[in-house]
Each structure stands twice: as structure tokens, then as C-alpha cells.
Design a protein around this motif. Sequence first.
Motif, PDB file in Angstrom:
ATOM      1  N   PRO A 207       0.783  -1.233   0.000  1.00  0.00           N
ATOM      2  CA  PRO A 207       0.000   0.000   0.000  1.00  0.00           C
ATOM      3  C   PRO A 207       0.817   1.286   0.000  1.00  0.00           C
ATOM      4  CG  PRO A 207      -0.826  -1.490   1.687  1.00  0.00           C
ATOM      5  CD  PRO A 207       0.345  -2.160   1.050  1.00  0.00           C
ATOM      6  N   ASN A 208       0.341   2.220  -0.789  1.00  0.00           N
ATOM      7  CA  ASN A 208       0.840   3.598  -0.868  1.00  0.00           C
ATOM      8  C   ASN A 208       2.164   3.740  -1.612  1.00  0.00           C
ATOM      9  OD1 ASN A 208      -1.364   4.727   0.699  1.00  0.00           O
ATOM     10  ND2 ASN A 208      -0.418   3.780   2.475  1.00  0.00           N
ATOM     11  N   LEU A 209       2.790   2.625  -1.982  1.00  0.00           N
ATOM     12  CA  LEU A 209       4.070   2.749  -2.673  1.00  0.00           C
ATOM     13  C   LEU A 209       3.898   3.250  -4.111  1.00  0.00           C
ATOM     14  CD1 LEU A 209       5.924  -0.293  -1.099  1.00  0.00           C
ATOM     15  CD2 LEU A 209       6.478   2.126  -0.801  1.00  0.00           C
ATOM     16  N   ASN A 210       2.675   3.181  -4.625  1.00  0.00           N
ATOM     17  CA  ASN A 210       2.396   3.814  -5.920  1.00  0.00           C
ATOM     18  C   ASN A 210       2.542   5.337  -5.842  1.00  0.00           C
ATOM     19  OD1 ASN A 210       0.025   3.532  -4.224  1.00  0.00           O
ATOM     20  ND2 ASN A 210      -1.171   4.437  -5.888  1.00  0.00           N
ATOM     21  N   ARG A 211       2.573   5.883  -4.637  1.00  0.00           N
ATOM     22  CA  ARG A 211       2.672   7.337  -4.429  1.00  0.00           C
ATOM     23  C   ARG A 211       4.120   7.796  -4.257  1.00  0.00           C
ATOM     24  NH1 ARG A 211      -1.906  10.091  -5.060  1.00  0.00           N
ATOM     25  NH2 ARG A 211      -1.221  11.543  -3.441  1.00  0.00           N
ATOM     26  N   LEU A 212       5.071   6.863  -4.420  1.00  0.00           N
ATOM     27  CA  LEU A 212       6.488   7.232  -4.275  1.00  0.00           C
ATOM     28  C   LEU A 212       6.808   8.428  -5.163  1.00  0.00           C
ATOM     29  CD1 LEU A 212       8.760   4.054  -4.322  1.00  0.00           C
ATOM     30  CD2 LEU A 212       8.375   5.660  -2.439  1.00  0.00           C
ATOM     31  N   GLY A 213       7.693   9.286  -4.639  1.00  0.00           N
ATOM     32  CA  GLY A 213       8.083  10.478  -5.402  1.00  0.00           C
ATOM     33  C   GLY A 213       7.388  11.709  -4.857  1.00  0.00           C
ATOM     34  N   THR A 214       6.097  11.561  -4.569  1.00  0.00           N
ATOM     35  CA  THR A 214       5.351  12.695  -4.016  1.00  0.00           C
ATOM     36  C   THR A 214       5.008  12.451  -2.552  1.00  0.00           C
ATOM     37  OG1 THR A 214       3.321  11.713  -4.886  1.00  0.00           O
ATOM     38  CG2 THR A 214       4.310  13.468  -6.174  1.00  0.00           C
ATOM     39  N   ARG A 215       5.040  11.186  -2.129  1.00  0.00           N
ATOM     40  CA  ARG A 215       4.675  10.821  -0.770  1.00  0.00           C
ATOM     41  C   ARG A 215       5.851  11.064   0.184  1.00  0.00           C
ATOM     42  NH1 ARG A 215       4.664   4.623   1.394  1.00  0.00           N
ATOM     43  NH2 ARG A 215       3.689   5.086   3.378  1.00  0.00           N
ATOM     44  N   GLU A 216       5.659  11.965   1.148  1.00  0.00           N
ATOM     45  CA  GLU A 216       6.697  12.240   2.160  1.00  0.00           C
ATOM     46  C   GLU A 216       8.116  12.052   1.611  1.00  0.00           C
ATOM     47  OE1 GLU A 216       5.263  11.081   6.361  1.00  0.00           O
ATOM     48  OE2 GLU A 216       4.520   9.444   5.088  1.00  0.00           O
ATOM     49  N   PRO A 217       8.493  12.886   0.624  1.00  0.00           N
ATOM     50  CA  PRO A 217       9.813  12.690  -0.022  1.00  0.00           C
ATOM     51  C   PRO A 217      10.989  12.790   0.946  1.00  0.00           C
ATOM     52  CG  PRO A 217       8.750  14.717  -0.783  1.00  0.00           C
ATOM     53  CD  PRO A 217       7.725  13.972  -0.008  1.00  0.00           C
ATOM     54  N   HIS A 218      10.791  13.506   2.073  1.00  0.00           N
ATOM     55  CA  HIS A 218      11.886  13.597   3.065  1.00  0.00           C
ATOM     56  C   HIS A 218      12.150  12.234   3.704  1.00  0.00           C
ATOM     57  CE1 HIS A 218       8.075  14.322   5.069  1.00  0.00           C
ATOM     58  NE2 HIS A 218       8.608  14.005   6.234  1.00  0.00           N
ATOM     59  N   ILE A 219      11.159  11.341   3.640  1.00  0.00           N
ATOM     60  CA  ILE A 219      11.334   9.996   4.202  1.00  0.00           C
ATOM     61  C   ILE A 219      11.635   8.969   3.107  1.00  0.00           C
ATOM     62  CG2 ILE A 219      10.194   8.079   5.441  1.00  0.00           C
ATOM     63  CD1 ILE A 219       8.522  10.210   6.913  1.00  0.00           C
ATOM     64  N   TYR A 220      10.892   9.069   1.986  1.00  0.00           N
ATOM     65  CA  TYR A 220      10.979   8.016   0.970  1.00  0.00           C
ATOM     66  C   TYR A 220      11.754   8.411  -0.288  1.00  0.00           C
ATOM     67  CZ  TYR A 220       7.460   5.923   3.982  1.00  0.00           C
ATOM     68  OH  TYR A 220       6.812   5.409   5.076  1.00  0.00           O
ATOM     69  N   GLY A 221      12.208   9.698  -0.334  1.00  0.00           N
ATOM     70  CA  GLY A 221      12.982  10.136  -1.492  1.00  0.00           C
ATOM     71  C   GLY A 221      12.100  10.609  -2.634  1.00  0.00           C
ATOM     72  N   SER A 222      12.751  11.027  -3.714  1.00  0.00           N
ATOM     73  CA  SER A 222      12.016  11.662  -4.809  1.00  0.00           C
ATOM     74  C   SER A 222      11.840  10.741  -6.016  1.00  0.00           C
ATOM     75  CB  SER A 222      12.719  12.948  -5.222  1.00  0.00           C
ATOM     76  OG  SER A 222      14.061  12.640  -5.559  1.00  0.00           O
ATOM     77  N   THR A 223      12.379   9.530  -5.938  1.00  0.00           N
ATOM     78  CA  THR A 223      12.193   8.564  -7.028  1.00  0.00           C
ATOM     79  C   THR A 223      10.714   8.192  -7.103  1.00  0.00           C
ATOM     80  OG1 THR A 223      14.398   7.685  -6.618  1.00  0.00           O
ATOM     81  CG2 THR A 223      12.921   6.300  -7.902  1.00  0.00           C
ATOM     82  N   THR A 224      10.142   8.266  -8.293  1.00  0.00           N
ATOM     83  CA  THR A 224       8.725   7.904  -8.437  1.00  0.00           C
ATOM     84  C   THR A 224       8.584   6.391  -8.523  1.00  0.00           C
ATOM     85  OG1 THR A 224       8.796   7.943 -10.846  1.00  0.00           O
ATOM     86  CG2 THR A 224       8.285  10.036  -9.732  1.00  0.00           C
ATOM     87  N   TYR A 225       7.347   5.929  -8.374  1.00  0.00           N
ATOM     88  CA  TYR A 225       7.125   4.483  -8.493  1.00  0.00           C
ATOM     89  C   TYR A 225       7.515   3.991  -9.892  1.00  0.00           C
ATOM     90  CZ  TYR A 225       5.322  -0.153  -8.644  1.00  0.00           C
ATOM     91  OH  TYR A 225       5.241  -1.510  -8.811  1.00  0.00           O
ATOM     92  N   ALA A 226       7.157   4.784 -10.910  1.00  0.00           N
ATOM     93  CA  ALA A 226       7.492   4.393 -12.294  1.00  0.00           C
ATOM     94  C   ALA A 226       9.014   4.250 -12.443  1.00  0.00           C
ATOM     95  CB  ALA A 226       6.948   5.417 -13.285  1.00  0.00           C
ATOM     96  N   GLU A 227       9.751   5.189 -11.829  1.00  0.00           N
ATOM     97  CA  GLU A 227      11.221   5.119 -11.896  1.00  0.00           C
ATOM     98  C   GLU A 227      11.746   3.908 -11.127  1.00  0.00           C
ATOM     99  OE1 GLU A 227      11.995   9.943 -12.402  1.00  0.00           O
ATOM    100  OE2 GLU A 227      11.987   9.060 -10.387  1.00  0.00           O
ATOM    101  N   LEU A 228      11.080   3.588 -10.020  1.00  0.00           N
ATOM    102  CA  LEU A 228      11.484   2.405  -9.249  1.00  0.00           C
ATOM    103  C   LEU A 228      11.322   1.132 -10.092  1.00  0.00           C
ATOM    104  CD1 LEU A 228      12.306   1.004  -6.555  1.00  0.00           C
ATOM    105  CD2 LEU A 228       9.860   0.837  -6.064  1.00  0.00           C
ATOM    106  N   VAL A 229      10.221   1.061 -10.823  1.00  0.00           N
ATOM    107  CA  VAL A 229       9.984  -0.115 -11.676  1.00  0.00           C
ATOM    108  C   VAL A 229      11.117  -0.248 -12.696  1.00  0.00           C
ATOM    109  CG1 VAL A 229       8.464  -1.141 -13.420  1.00  0.00           C
ATOM    110  CG2 VAL A 229       7.477  -0.057 -11.376  1.00  0.00           C
ATOM    111  N   THR A 230      11.460   0.867 -13.346  1.00  0.00           N
ATOM    112  CA  THR A 230      12.537   0.852 -14.345  1.00  0.00           C
ATOM    113  C   THR A 230      13.863   0.458 -13.702  1.00  0.00           C
ATOM    114  OG1 THR A 230      11.390   2.578 -15.558  1.00  0.00           O
ATOM    115  CG2 THR A 230      13.688   2.243 -16.122  1.00  0.00           C
ATOM    116  N   LEU A 231      14.142   1.059 -12.535  1.00  0.00           N
ATOM    117  CA  LEU A 231      15.380   0.740 -11.796  1.00  0.00           C
ATOM    118  C   LEU A 231      15.468  -0.759 -11.519  1.00  0.00           C
ATOM    119  CD1 LEU A 231      16.434   2.649  -8.555  1.00  0.00           C
ATOM    120  CD2 LEU A 231      16.271   0.179  -8.549  1.00  0.00           C
ATOM    121  N   CYS A 232      14.368  -1.338 -11.069  1.00  0.00           N
ATOM    122  CA  CYS A 232      14.363  -2.770 -10.728  1.00  0.00           C
ATOM    123  C   CYS A 232      14.551  -3.627 -11.970  1.00  0.00           C
ATOM    124  CB  CYS A 232      13.051  -3.150 -10.035  1.00  0.00           C
ATOM    125  SG  CYS A 232      12.914  -2.523  -8.358  1.00  0.00           S
ATOM    126  N   GLU A 233      13.842  -3.259 -13.035  1.00  0.00           N
ATOM    127  CA  GLU A 233      13.941  -4.045 -14.270  1.00  0.00           C
ATOM    128  C   GLU A 233      15.366  -4.025 -14.814  1.00  0.00           C
ATOM    129  OE1 GLU A 233       9.295  -3.519 -15.746  1.00  0.00           O
ATOM    130  OE2 GLU A 233      10.868  -2.253 -16.607  1.00  0.00           O
TER     131      GLU A 233
END
Length: 143
Positions: free
Chosen positions: A9-35
Motif C-alpha cells: 500500500p501507498n508505494l504507488n505514491r512514491l516520489g510525491t509521498r513524504e519525499p523527506h522519508i521516501y525520497g524523490s524517485t517515483t514508483y514508475a522510476e522504481l519499476v525501471t530501476l528494478c527491471e
Amino acid sequence: TDVLILNGPNLNRLGTREPHIYGSTTYAELVTLCELAAKELGLNADVRQTNAEHELLAWLHEAADNETPVVLNAAALTHTSVSVGDACAMLTAPLVEVHISNVHKREAFRHHSYVSAHADAVIVGAGVNGYRLALRHLASLGE
Ligand code: DQA
């Protein structure tokens, strides 16, 4: 698929969600990074995210049935879900638990994980790089 990378839950909001805690990488960027990270290790990663506990459970059952290694960031379900823990117990291939933030530095309710008892390795606080480290660990197990 050589590895399932499952996000709760809520990890689709990466990038905009509490960036001071989770960073500025978006979920889409995370998918690309992992692939890309998986590809460099000669692995094929299937990266998924859901806000629905039943869907995460179904994916864990799929991993159990297919004996697929899993990288799991169950997000808040880590701390609340006995059923996610029970599903992790069914896995036979390696399981690596990842948290982007250092959960041990945060509120006490984030210190317990229903996943950790079933995980081969736990990576916390390394940011989104934790997913890369998890993949490297899985690849090293296969060597
Ligand atoms: C998280 C940590 C959890 O406590 C939180 O509920 C999340 C994300 C992490 O990746 O740091 O949603 O799993």
C-alpha cells in the motif's frame, strides 16, 4: 519470471509521498530501476504494486506455487498483517524484505515486522537502492 518484486500500500505514491522519508524517485522510476538492475544480473523481474491486501496475498500464493524468489516491500501491511506473514511462510524460494526508510529509526509501531521471521535477508534504510541490493543478494544465492 525469475523474481517477483512485490510492493504494498501507498508505494504507488512514491516520489510525491513524504519525499523527506521516501525520497524523490517515483514508483514508475522504481519499476525501471528494478527491471534494469535485474537485467544486469541476468534476471527477469516482474515488478508489481497493490493497495489491496488480498491481491498481495494472491501474488504471494503465486510465488509459492511457482517457487519464485520474492523481493517484498509490504509497506504498512508489514506491521499489521498476520495474513501477509502467513503467506510469506508458504514461500520456498528465497525471500528478501525491503524497506526504503530505516523503520527502526521511526515510530515504534514500525519496529515489528510479520515478514522478517520468514525472510532470508532484510534490507532497511538504503532508499530505493535497497531493491538493487536485494536483487544482488538473490543473484548471489544462485551462483
Ligand atoms: C515502508 C515502511 C513502512 O513502515 C511504511 O508503512 C511504508 C513504506 C518503507 O519502504 O520504508 O509504507 O515499507
